[in-house]
Scaffold this active site. Structure first.
Site, PDB file in Angstrom:
ATOM      1  N   CYS A  70      42.027  44.985   1.822  1.00 17.77           N
ATOM      2  CA  CYS A  70      43.023  45.446   2.778  1.00 17.77           C
ATOM      3  C   CYS A  70      43.816  44.250   3.275  1.00 17.77           C
ATOM      4  O   CYS A  70      43.472  43.103   3.001  1.00 17.77           O
ATOM      5  CB  CYS A  70      42.374  46.199   3.934  1.00 17.77           C
ATOM      6  SG  CYS A  70      41.181  45.203   4.837  1.00 17.77           S
ATOM      7  N   GLU A 117      46.991  50.890  13.257  1.00 18.87           N
ATOM      8  CA  GLU A 117      47.670  50.711  11.989  1.00 18.87           C
ATOM      9  C   GLU A 117      48.198  51.999  11.389  1.00 18.87           C
ATOM     10  O   GLU A 117      47.586  53.050  11.507  1.00 18.87           O
ATOM     11  CB  GLU A 117      46.710  50.079  10.966  1.00 18.87           C
ATOM     12  CG  GLU A 117      46.265  48.692  11.331  1.00 18.87           C
ATOM     13  CD  GLU A 117      45.418  48.033  10.261  1.00 18.87           C
ATOM     14  OE1 GLU A 117      45.459  46.800  10.178  1.00 18.87           O
ATOM     15  OE2 GLU A 117      44.724  48.752   9.511  1.00 18.87           O
TER      16      GLU A 117
END
Length: 187
Positions: A70, A117
């Site tokens: 990520c 996010e």
């Protein structure tokens, strides 16, 4: 030891993923500002998922199991380019990946830090051996879906919050993607 990335610039976004500015990584996480992120999930020909255990030196969520990799796009970088960059940086992997879905989550990750996010999730198949950067990845493992679900249920604190959320919200999509690859290998 991991490189200090706390000053890296992140893309701040509104609820519709429109960029509204840039800010350094650490203040973004301290203030819980909504920002763009990427996650990659790879699976093999058996339909197993490639997980990584984050390095103990990471500034948040160290030592926790998570998806393949990520990260965050840099200003001016597309989500796809960022996903490919992070896959190479963290796991030493270069392979074809494609967009799967976008998810939104917010949650505390360590001390006073908050992840907020809008995540572009990418997936793909990989049949090689990862060559992870030890400053990013402590260890890695191929896991089948039943094992992942059982482990997250039994030991949720051993997994990153974003991976748990991803599995909770998009498990069917992930399994379908991996099963499609497995079926392709069987033909």
């Amino acid at each position: 030891m991991s490189a200090d990335t706390s000053a890296d610039q992140m893309i701040l976004v509104d609820e519709h993923d429109n960029p509204i500015g840039n800010a350094p990584k650490l203040p973004v996480h301290q203030q819980g500002l909504l920002h763009r992120a990427v996650s990659v999930i790879l699976w093999d020909g058996e339909g197993r998922f490639l997980l990584q255990r984050r390095a103990a030196t990471k500034y948040h969520s160290p030592g926790l199991w998570s998806n393949t990799c990520c990260g965050h796009p840099r200003p001016g970088e597309s989500a796809g380019a960022a996903a490919r960059r992070r896959l190479a940086d963290e796991m030493g992997i270069s392979c074809e990946i494609g967009p799967l879905f976008t998810m939104r989550y917010r949650g505390g990750v360590a001390g006073e830090l908050i992840e907020n996010e809008l995540v572009h999730v990418f997936g793909g198949s990989f049949a090689g051996v990862p060559q992870p950067d030890p400053s990013e990845v402590w260890e890695w493992d191929w896991r089948d879906s039943a094992e992942i679900r059982r482990a997250i249920t039994d030991e949720p604190a051993a997994y990153t919050i974003w991976f748990r959320n991803l599995c909770d919200e998009f498990w069917d999509e992930l399994q379908a993607s991996a099963a499609g690859t497995k079926a392709g290998y069987a033909q």
